[in-house]
Design a protein around this motif. Sequence first.
Motif, PDB file in Angstrom:
ATOM      1  N   SER A  86      29.989  45.893  43.195  1.00  0.00           N
ATOM      2  CA  SER A  86      31.164  45.151  42.542  1.00  0.00           C
ATOM      3  C   SER A  86      30.640  44.853  40.989  1.00  0.00           C
ATOM      4  CB  SER A  86      31.400  43.935  43.485  1.00  0.00           C
ATOM      5  OG  SER A  86      31.863  44.325  44.547  1.00  0.00           O
ATOM      6  N   PRO A  87      31.192  45.418  40.448  1.00  0.00           N
ATOM      7  CA  PRO A  87      31.182  45.129  38.713  1.00  0.00           C
ATOM      8  C   PRO A  87      31.592  43.929  38.330  1.00  0.00           C
ATOM      9  CG  PRO A  87      32.939  46.732  39.039  1.00  0.00           C
ATOM     10  CD  PRO A  87      32.598  46.537  40.380  1.00  0.00           C
ATOM     11  N   TYR A  88      32.497  43.115  39.211  1.00  0.00           N
ATOM     12  CA  TYR A  88      33.207  41.889  38.710  1.00  0.00           C
ATOM     13  C   TYR A  88      32.696  40.726  39.351  1.00  0.00           C
ATOM     14  CZ  TYR A  88      36.169  45.803  36.972  1.00  0.00           C
ATOM     15  OH  TYR A  88      36.612  46.936  36.524  1.00  0.00           O
ATOM     16  N   ASP A  89      32.389  39.824  38.562  1.00  0.00           N
ATOM     17  CA  ASP A  89      31.768  38.300  39.082  1.00  0.00           C
ATOM     18  C   ASP A  89      33.303  37.802  39.841  1.00  0.00           C
ATOM     19  OD1 ASP A  89      29.487  38.770  37.698  1.00  0.00           O
ATOM     20  OD2 ASP A  89      30.246  37.810  36.017  1.00  0.00           O
ATOM     21  N   VAL A  90      34.350  37.836  39.272  1.00  0.00           N
ATOM     22  CA  VAL A  90      35.464  37.332  39.784  1.00  0.00           C
ATOM     23  C   VAL A  90      36.680  38.134  39.224  1.00  0.00           C
ATOM     24  CG1 VAL A  90      37.332  35.456  39.518  1.00  0.00           C
ATOM     25  CG2 VAL A  90      34.697  34.915  39.241  1.00  0.00           C
ATOM     26  N   VAL A  91      37.491  38.429  40.376  1.00  0.00           N
ATOM     27  CA  VAL A  91      38.872  39.206  40.035  1.00  0.00           C
ATOM     28  C   VAL A  91      40.222  38.064  40.340  1.00  0.00           C
ATOM     29  CG1 VAL A  91      40.301  40.996  41.032  1.00  0.00           C
ATOM     30  CG2 VAL A  91      37.856  41.439  40.602  1.00  0.00           C
ATOM     31  N   LEU A  92      40.945  38.104  39.313  1.00  0.00           N
ATOM     32  CA  LEU A  92      42.089  37.514  39.772  1.00  0.00           C
ATOM     33  C   LEU A  92      43.241  38.538  39.977  1.00  0.00           C
ATOM     34  CD1 LEU A  92      41.859  35.034  36.593  1.00  0.00           C
ATOM     35  CD2 LEU A  92      41.261  34.388  38.902  1.00  0.00           C
ATOM     36  N   ALA A  93      43.637  38.308  41.297  1.00  0.00           N
ATOM     37  CA  ALA A  93      44.481  39.761  41.875  1.00  0.00           C
ATOM     38  C   ALA A  93      45.782  39.132  42.035  1.00  0.00           C
ATOM     39  CB  ALA A  93      43.748  40.106  43.182  1.00  0.00           C
ATOM     40  N   GLY A  94      46.863  40.332  41.597  1.00  0.00           N
ATOM     41  CA  GLY A  94      48.046  40.077  41.722  1.00  0.00           C
ATOM     42  C   GLY A  94      48.788  39.177  41.079  1.00  0.00           C
ATOM     43  N   GLY A  95      48.578  38.477  39.843  1.00  0.00           N
ATOM     44  CA  GLY A  95      49.143  37.758  39.207  1.00  0.00           C
ATOM     45  C   GLY A  95      49.988  38.373  38.086  1.00  0.00           C
ATOM     46  N   ARG A  96      51.036  37.473  37.396  1.00  0.00           N
ATOM     47  CA  ARG A  96      51.794  37.916  36.486  1.00  0.00           C
ATOM     48  C   ARG A  96      51.091  37.609  35.048  1.00  0.00           C
ATOM     49  NH1 ARG A  96      57.353  34.715  34.900  1.00  0.00           N
ATOM     50  NH2 ARG A  96      57.787  35.744  32.807  1.00  0.00           N
ATOM     51  N   VAL A  97      50.610  38.551  34.460  1.00  0.00           N
ATOM     52  CA  VAL A  97      49.711  38.222  33.254  1.00  0.00           C
ATOM     53  C   VAL A  97      50.516  38.236  32.101  1.00  0.00           C
ATOM     54  CG1 VAL A  97      48.107  39.414  31.787  1.00  0.00           C
ATOM     55  CG2 VAL A  97      47.695  39.675  34.239  1.00  0.00           C
TER      56      VAL A  97
END
Length: 486
Positions: free
Chosen positions: A24-35
């Motif tokens: 997993s290259p990412y420490d944290v993923v914020l998934a599915g939000g409206r950016v």
Amino acid sequence: MPLPLRYLALAFLLSSLPGCSPPSPYDVVLAGGRVMDPATGLDALRNIGIAGGKIVAISEEPLAGKEIVDVSGHVVAPGFIDLHAHGQTTGDLQIKARDGVTTALDLEAGVYPVAEWYREMEGTAPIHYGATVGHIAARFEAFHPGMEVGHWAINRAKIARLGARPAGANQTAGEEELRAIGEAIREGLDEGALGIGFGINYTPAATPSEIESIFRIAAERKVPAFVHTREFGMAAIAETIALARSTGTALHIVHVGSSAIGDMPEVLQLIDESQAAGMDITTEVYPYTAASTALESAMFNLGWQDNLKIDYGDLAWAATGERLTEESFERYRKQGGWVIIYMMKDENVERAIARPGVMIASDGVPFIDGKGHPRGAGTFARVLGHYSREKKLLSLMDALAKMTILPARRLEGHVPMMKDKGRIALGADADITVFDPATVRDAATFDAPTAPSEGIPHVLVNGEFVVRDGGLVQAARPGQPVKTSP
Ligand SMILES: [Zn+2]
């Protein structure tokens, strides 16, 4: 190549090798939000990948991460940047984090000595911090050598010990003091201060020529002057703009709501015209009709009613909420402490909030025993909830611009690290605020001024959660210094 991009290259390489599953290259993923990113206008569903404290992926495809946080139904915005935050204690900054703020700077009052203040802040801050070199504190140093005011808004007691009319505020500077003030200011800028802060109303003995000499230092060093003008209203603001123009100084007028007072339409027009004429000039507003300051300060020297256009009964003692009389005014002024000043009209505050280019900044003062002005806790959620969603004074994207990319741009010309803040962009700092656009609201009131804002479940600073699932991460201290040079 910056480190985070190397992670991506590695992930790509590994995933292209047969039989080798990628880490997993990412420490944290914020998934599915409206950016929502006001810098580019992006407003779409995206997954955000964070590694090494940076934003390293913005993707329509699902991302794998060590930790995946579902933020569907929420807006994912750049963390808010507050250019006017006097409250710089750990507790004050934690309250600001609950309001979505990831960078809190004291550019008006500022500090002196500068390097020492930055040293003291190390390891104490949940969000990023920084300050200008303060003309007020430099002036007190010139008249009271060795005093080391430090952070003016927090160390007011040092000044209070000097009595009712301290020389630092009330005595005209001679040649020697002028030289000392100039030296202190230059020293502060050498130590990384974010510009020069002025509270001319708090140092009434500072003559126009003294202010001019300090503006010339700002111009020479190519840093802005952040100014609380000599008085409230159009005349003092016009005088300050004229001085900035004649000296070639970049100017930011603080808290235009109180500074312009009844002259809001004319003041906003003058600022816009000055900008159009090529001046580097900006301003900010906090979304409340009451101001707040220290009652023992020189702002309440004789004649304050004419300046503020109010009387005793328009002042409230912050610790108790009681309205003042002539008698209690005198008593509390000797004691020293914060007052709430009921002085503005909502229609004027609304004009400033709606005006393109006017930034949102809190002017939050340090809370003492949970008492103070609610602007230190609720400013940003109040603009998003009350003024954007409920009153429809401005769009959500425009509201976000006023608290992210506009303050970042105000600083990035002379503070390069601000180019990595105020944006959802590849390589930007992972300072991110996640909020529910349907419920975000301020909860702080004059009775309960530290009540945390609602509808802001997650706030990350350099990729670390400071607010998580609607609660404070008590031990988090990822805040870093913001300075002109690292
Ligand atoms: Zn001020």
